[in-house]
Design a protein around this motif. Structure first.
Motif, PDB file in Angstrom:
ATOM      1  N   UNK A  42       0.856  -1.183   0.000  1.00  0.00           N
ATOM      2  CA  UNK A  42       0.000   0.000   0.000  1.00  0.00           C
ATOM      3  C   UNK A  42       0.890   1.230   0.000  1.00  0.00           C
ATOM      4  N   UNK A  43       0.508   2.222  -0.785  1.00  0.00           N
ATOM      5  CA  UNK A  43       1.254   3.475  -0.830  1.00  0.00           C
ATOM      6  C   UNK A  43       0.308   4.653  -0.647  1.00  0.00           C
ATOM      7  N   UNK A  44       0.873   5.755  -0.205  1.00  0.00           N
ATOM      8  CA  UNK A  44       0.156   7.025  -0.089  1.00  0.00           C
ATOM      9  C   UNK A  44       0.862   8.007  -1.017  1.00  0.00           C
ATOM     10  N   UNK A  45       0.206   8.440  -2.101  1.00  0.00           N
ATOM     11  CA  UNK A  45       0.851   9.398  -3.017  1.00  0.00           C
ATOM     12  C   UNK A  45       1.281  10.669  -2.279  1.00  0.00           C
ATOM     13  N   UNK A  46       2.449  11.172  -2.598  1.00  0.00           N
ATOM     14  CA  UNK A  46       2.952  12.392  -1.960  1.00  0.00           C
ATOM     15  C   UNK A  46       2.109  13.602  -2.332  1.00  0.00           C
ATOM     16  N   UNK A  47       1.488  13.564  -3.514  1.00  0.00           N
ATOM     17  CA  UNK A  47       0.656  14.687  -3.952  1.00  0.00           C
ATOM     18  C   UNK A  47      -0.693  14.708  -3.242  1.00  0.00           C
TER      19      UNK A  47
END
Length: 171
Positions: free
Chosen positions: A46-51
């Protein structure tokens, strides 16, 4: 046939809603930087976009890591987590699978993470038909070096394991 003004407004509103939903939905060939927030197994994270935006579930494209309940599964997960958990990675989503996961090429510090896993014998190059997959050379090298699960001649490919045993129970 004459349509009422209310009917035309309703049709126009539905059309705009459909277009808006498509535009805000997942896009193929999407590229972004993200922070890895969770590693589920050796090829899913799972990732959280930096934008900004929602967390996204991704599957590493081109590999198949052992299932978490399969021999080598916990090791693959732990090694992947040790490499990318809480790190900023570059994500390129090629397409979305039937489960809504982005099939992604992920790099960390300019290194291809899927290739890194296969080179250590922690995952297989994903095969289809007679095609040995994009990481066949890394898999052959790790096998000949005696690294990881791919070096074990009795090891079962994850897709065969899933076919025989079904999905692993949730933790």
């Amino acid at each position: 046939m004459i349509l009422s003004r209310g009917w035309l407004l309703c049709v126009a509103a539905l059309a705009c809603t459909a277009v808006g939903a498509q535009a805000s939905g997942p896009r193929e060939d999407e590229v972004y930087a993200a922070r890895v927030s969770r590693v589920f197994d050796g090829d899913t994270l799972w990732v959280k976009p930096l934008e900004g935006g929602r967390y996204r579930k991704l599957r590493l494209d081109g590999i198949d890591a052992p299932e978490i309940c399969q021999p080598g599964g916990a090791t693959a997960r732990d090694m992947l987590a040790g490499r990318v958990l809480d790190q900023v990675v570059q994500v390129r989503v090629r397409r979305y699978d039937d489960y809504g996961r982005g099939l992604a090429h992920i790099t960390h510090q300019r290194e291809d993470i899927a290739g890194w896993l296969v080179a250590r014998g922690l995952a297989w190059s994903y095969r289809w038909g007679r095609n040995p997959g994009p990481y066949a050379k890394q898999e052959a090298s790790s096998r000949s070096a005696g690294l990881g699960v791919v070096a074990d001649p009795a090891a079962e490919l994850p897709r065969d394991f899933r076919r025989r045993h079904g999905p692993c129970p949730l933790p």
